[in-house]
Motif scaffolding. Structure first.
Motif, PDB file in Angstrom:
ATOM      1  N   ALA A 269       0.829  -1.209   0.000  1.00 26.85           N
ATOM      2  CA  ALA A 269       0.000   0.000   0.000  1.00 26.85           C
ATOM      3  C   ALA A 269       0.862   1.256   0.000  1.00 26.85           C
ATOM      4  O   ALA A 269       0.589   2.226  -0.723  1.00 26.85           O
ATOM      5  N   ALA A 270       1.940   1.257   0.800  1.00 25.22           N
ATOM      6  CA  ALA A 270       2.826   2.417   0.871  1.00 25.22           C
ATOM      7  C   ALA A 270       3.581   2.617  -0.435  1.00 25.22           C
ATOM      8  O   ALA A 270       3.794   3.754  -0.884  1.00 25.22           O
ATOM      9  N   VAL A 271       4.007   1.528  -1.068  1.00 23.40           N
ATOM     10  CA  VAL A 271       4.716   1.615  -2.346  1.00 23.40           C
ATOM     11  C   VAL A 271       3.802   2.200  -3.420  1.00 23.40           C
ATOM     12  O   VAL A 271       4.187   3.108  -4.167  1.00 23.40           O
ATOM     13  N   GLU A 272       2.567   1.704  -3.506  1.00 19.67           N
ATOM     14  CA  GLU A 272       1.646   2.214  -4.523  1.00 19.67           C
ATOM     15  C   GLU A 272       1.309   3.678  -4.274  1.00 19.67           C
ATOM     16  O   GLU A 272       1.154   4.456  -5.219  1.00 19.67           O
ATOM     17  N   ALA A 273       1.205   4.056  -2.988  1.00 17.23           N
ATOM     18  CA  ALA A 273       0.903   5.454  -2.659  1.00 17.23           C
ATOM     19  C   ALA A 273       2.053   6.375  -3.058  1.00 17.23           C
ATOM     20  O   ALA A 273       1.838   7.567  -3.310  1.00 17.23           O
ATOM     21  N   ALA A 274       3.292   5.845  -3.101  1.00 21.88           N
ATOM     22  CA  ALA A 274       4.465   6.663  -3.428  1.00 21.88           C
ATOM     23  C   ALA A 274       4.661   6.850  -4.930  1.00 21.88           C
ATOM     24  O   ALA A 274       5.456   7.691  -5.340  1.00 21.88           O
ATOM     25  N   LEU A 275       3.982   6.071  -5.735  1.00 15.16           N
ATOM     26  CA  LEU A 275       4.120   6.205  -7.183  1.00 15.16           C
ATOM     27  C   LEU A 275       3.504   7.511  -7.665  1.00 15.16           C
ATOM     28  O   LEU A 275       2.604   8.051  -7.026  1.00 15.16           O
ATOM     29  N   PRO A 276       3.983   8.054  -8.787  1.00 12.68           N
ATOM     30  CA  PRO A 276       4.973   7.513  -9.711  1.00 12.68           C
ATOM     31  C   PRO A 276       6.402   7.723  -9.233  1.00 12.68           C
ATOM     32  O   PRO A 276       6.664   8.599  -8.406  1.00 12.68           O
ATOM     33  N   ALA A 277       7.308   6.915  -9.753  1.00 12.12           N
ATOM     34  CA  ALA A 277       8.732   7.034  -9.436  1.00 12.12           C
ATOM     35  C   ALA A 277       9.538   6.809 -10.704  1.00 12.12           C
ATOM     36  O   ALA A 277       9.136   6.014 -11.574  1.00 12.12           O
ATOM     37  N   ASP A 278      10.652   7.498 -10.807  1.00 12.00           N
ATOM     38  CA  ASP A 278      11.542   7.303 -11.954  1.00 12.00           C
ATOM     39  C   ASP A 278      12.334   6.008 -11.823  1.00 12.00           C
ATOM     40  O   ASP A 278      12.593   5.329 -12.817  1.00 12.00           O
ATOM     41  N   VAL A 279      12.718   5.698 -10.578  1.00 11.65           N
ATOM     42  CA  VAL A 279      13.504   4.496 -10.301  1.00 11.65           C
ATOM     43  C   VAL A 279      12.946   3.861  -9.034  1.00 11.65           C
ATOM     44  O   VAL A 279      12.617   4.574  -8.077  1.00 11.65           O
ATOM     45  N   ALA A 280      12.836   2.537  -9.017  1.00 11.14           N
ATOM     46  CA  ALA A 280      12.393   1.837  -7.807  1.00 11.14           C
ATOM     47  C   ALA A 280      13.351   0.688  -7.516  1.00 11.14           C
ATOM     48  O   ALA A 280      13.603  -0.157  -8.375  1.00 11.14           O
ATOM     49  N   PHE A 281      13.908   0.697  -6.302  1.00 12.05           N
ATOM     50  CA  PHE A 281      14.742  -0.394  -5.801  1.00 12.05           C
ATOM     51  C   PHE A 281      13.909  -1.196  -4.806  1.00 12.05           C
ATOM     52  O   PHE A 281      13.637  -0.727  -3.701  1.00 12.05           O
ATOM     53  N   MET A 282      13.513  -2.402  -5.171  1.00 11.65           N
ATOM     54  CA  MET A 282      12.730  -3.252  -4.267  1.00 11.65           C
ATOM     55  C   MET A 282      13.691  -4.158  -3.495  1.00 11.65           C
ATOM     56  O   MET A 282      13.895  -5.321  -3.843  1.00 11.65           O
ATOM     57  N   VAL A 283      14.278  -3.586  -2.453  1.00 10.69           N
ATOM     58  CA  VAL A 283      15.332  -4.275  -1.706  1.00 10.69           C
ATOM     59  C   VAL A 283      14.768  -5.102  -0.555  1.00 10.69           C
ATOM     60  O   VAL A 283      15.379  -6.073  -0.114  1.00 10.69           O
ATOM     61  N   ALA A 284      13.588  -4.753  -0.047  1.00 14.37           N
ATOM     62  CA  ALA A 284      13.041  -5.392   1.151  1.00 14.37           C
ATOM     63  C   ALA A 284      12.908  -6.900   0.972  1.00 14.37           C
ATOM     64  O   ALA A 284      12.573  -7.397  -0.111  1.00 14.37           O
ATOM     65  N   ALA A 285      13.166  -7.607   2.062  1.00 12.82           N
ATOM     66  CA  ALA A 285      12.968  -9.057   2.100  1.00 12.82           C
ATOM     67  C   ALA A 285      11.542  -9.308   2.599  1.00 12.82           C
ATOM     68  O   ALA A 285      11.303  -9.529   3.782  1.00 12.82           O
ATOM     69  N   VAL A 286      10.596  -9.238   1.680  1.00 14.05           N
ATOM     70  CA  VAL A 286       9.180  -9.341   2.032  1.00 14.05           C
ATOM     71  C   VAL A 286       8.828 -10.794   2.312  1.00 14.05           C
ATOM     72  O   VAL A 286       9.191 -11.695   1.544  1.00 14.05           O
ATOM     73  N   ALA A 287       8.123 -11.034   3.406  1.00 14.68           N
ATOM     74  CA  ALA A 287       7.709 -12.394   3.745  1.00 14.68           C
ATOM     75  C   ALA A 287       6.804 -12.951   2.643  1.00 14.68           C
ATOM     76  O   ALA A 287       5.849 -12.293   2.223  1.00 14.68           O
ATOM     77  N   ASP A 288       7.112 -14.147   2.173  1.00 18.01           N
ATOM     78  CA  ASP A 288       6.309 -14.752   1.113  1.00 18.01           C
ATOM     79  C   ASP A 288       4.933 -15.182   1.610  1.00 18.01           C
ATOM     80  O   ASP A 288       3.973 -15.203   0.835  1.00 18.01           O
ATOM     81  N   TYR A 289       4.855 -15.508   2.896  1.00 16.41           N
ATOM     82  CA  TYR A 289       3.613 -16.059   3.429  1.00 16.41           C
ATOM     83  C   TYR A 289       3.189 -15.338   4.711  1.00 16.41           C
ATOM     84  O   TYR A 289       4.003 -14.746   5.411  1.00 16.41           O
ATOM     85  N   ARG A 290       1.909 -15.410   5.009  1.00 17.22           N
ATOM     86  CA  ARG A 290       1.344 -14.959   6.279  1.00 17.22           C
ATOM     87  C   ARG A 290       0.329 -16.001   6.735  1.00 17.22           C
ATOM     88  O   ARG A 290      -0.103 -16.848   5.933  1.00 17.22           O
TER      89      ARG A 290
END
Length: 408
Positions: A269-290
């Motif tokens: 939700a926070a990423v989509e709210a921050a768009l648009p962006a010229d460059v995006a680095f998706m560095v986070a180790a997002v949990a695959d499961y919940r």
């Protein structure tokens, strides 16, 4: 140098008494503090106590003609370098999330263009309530910085997450936020290139925490160091940087706008709210499961074997951005692998649609360590870099971005 100015909003919780110590700490560092109290806050501390410590009038009534004529609510909302809500109750955060302005405090918050720090304090069940978590996600998406509450014993006799952080910790976060220039003003760090001036760089960093019950969660060992280093390097190159961070104990880099989140869904939700962006680095180790169902109470050991947990997939943030209508101009994913690094990274590149995959072997001390060896995987092939400090990796990545964007 200009004296930093804080507008402190005290809302009505038992932790309001800690606001007095916070003011004392800030004033000792020559930070000017002006205070606003909600009506319920006055049931816990007196305006006289707060006024003596701030050395200024304490405001609270939007319809007081004397107060409004001396300094109106619009002026209060605009004169501060930072607005701090401490404690921030579930009630005031719900009003903020909904855009409600029914008293002086919430009207100021709706009228301000200054950065806002909320320091939550409430009962553990209130903190974990779905409504509160929805409101927190909305506030983070709106750019509000949220400090994570502490865990421990509470005034009501319960134990869990929801305690106000100690005033010294809050003061340190305030100092950190005050040290960063406005994210809309290019940084003036001497000796660094301004090549990304006018560009918006979006970075995710750290782990996500997926709750199992009120005291347990699914997580990983990500420290956030590489993502924070990239955010710092991008800001040093003149970019406007939005850093969406999972729970980590790292200071916000100078000149970076930070949005704190906890779960994968909040991060998306926070990423989509921050768009648009010229460059995006998706560095986070997002949990695959919940977990499919978060337990309302702590899961107890029964003696009949392990408690069953049903896991479901979290949203894939990188794949979502790869096909998003506002897809960043240059989308860079990260792959933390323990085996078959090249194969997995190339498969991820084809499956999720980024422009690059930055792959690294995390079977050693990379997650939490200070150095990294990465492999830049693109449609043209693989470029392997030697092991470097994470700051140096970040600088090289930003240099590569500048070259690709062909920015002077």
């Amino acid at each position: 140098m200009k004296t930093p100015r804080i507008l402190l909003i005290v809302s009505g919780g038992i932790a309001a008494y800690k606001a007095l110590e916070l003011v004392r700490l800030l004033r000792r560092e020559d930070i000017a503090v002006r205070a606003v109290m909600t009506e319920s806050a006055r049931q816990f501390v007196t305006p006289l106590s707060l006024g003596v410590l701030t050395g200024d009038q304490v405001y609270g009534n939007m319809f007081d003609l004397k107060e409004e004529s001396e300094i109106g609510h619009i002026q209060l909302s605009r004169q501060a370098d930072l607005i701090v809500i401490c404690p921030a109750t579930a009630n005031i955060m719900a009003k903020m999330a909904a855009g409600i302005a029914d008293d002086l405090a919430t009207t100021i918050l709706l009228a301000t263009d200054a950065p806002v720090l909320a320091v939550p304090a409430m009962n553990v069940r209130m903190w974990h309530h779905p409504a509160t978590q929805r409101n927190l996600a909305q506030l983070r998406a709106d750019g509000i910085t949220i400090m994570e509450p502490d865990s421990g014993g509470m005034a009501c006799g319960e134990w869990g997450k929801g305690r106000l952080p100690e005033p010294e910790v809050v003061a340190a976060e305030i100092r950190n936020l005050l040290s960063a220039p406005s994210p809309f003003v290019p940084s003036e760090v001497e000796g660094h290139s301004r090549a990304l001036h006018g560009k918006h760089v979006l970075v995710t960093a750290g782990p996500t925490h997926e709750p199992i019950d009120p005291v347990r969660y699914i997580a990983n060992r990500s420290s956030g160091k590489q993502g924070f280093a990239i955010a710092r390097a991008a800001a040093d190159a003149g970019a406007r940087v939005t850093l969406v961070s999972g729970p980590v104990a790292l200071p916000t880099p100078r000149g970076v706008t930070r949005v704190d989140v906890e779960t994968a869904r909040e991060m998306l939700a926070a990423v989509e709210a921050a768009l648009p962006a010229d460059v995006a680095f998706m560095v986070a180790a997002v949990a695959d499961y919940r977990t499919q169902d978060e337990a309302a109470q702590k899961i107890k050991k029964s003696g009949d074997g392990p408690a069953p947990l049903t896991l479901i997939e979290n949203p894939d943030i990188l794949a979502t951005l790869g096909k998003h209508p506002k897809r960043p101009g240059l989308l860079i994913g990260f792959a933390a692998e323990t085996e078959k690094l090249a194969d997995h990274a190339q498969a991820k590149l084809a499956r999720k649609g980024p422009d690059w995959i930055v792959a690294n072997d995390v079977s050693g001390d990379v997650m939490g360590g200070d150095a990294n060896s990465v492999h830049i995987v693109t449609a043209q092939g693989i470029d392997t870099w030697e092991r470097l400090p994470k700051g140096a990796v970040a600088n090289r990545l930003i240099e590569k971005v500048i070259h690709v964007l062909a920015v002077d």
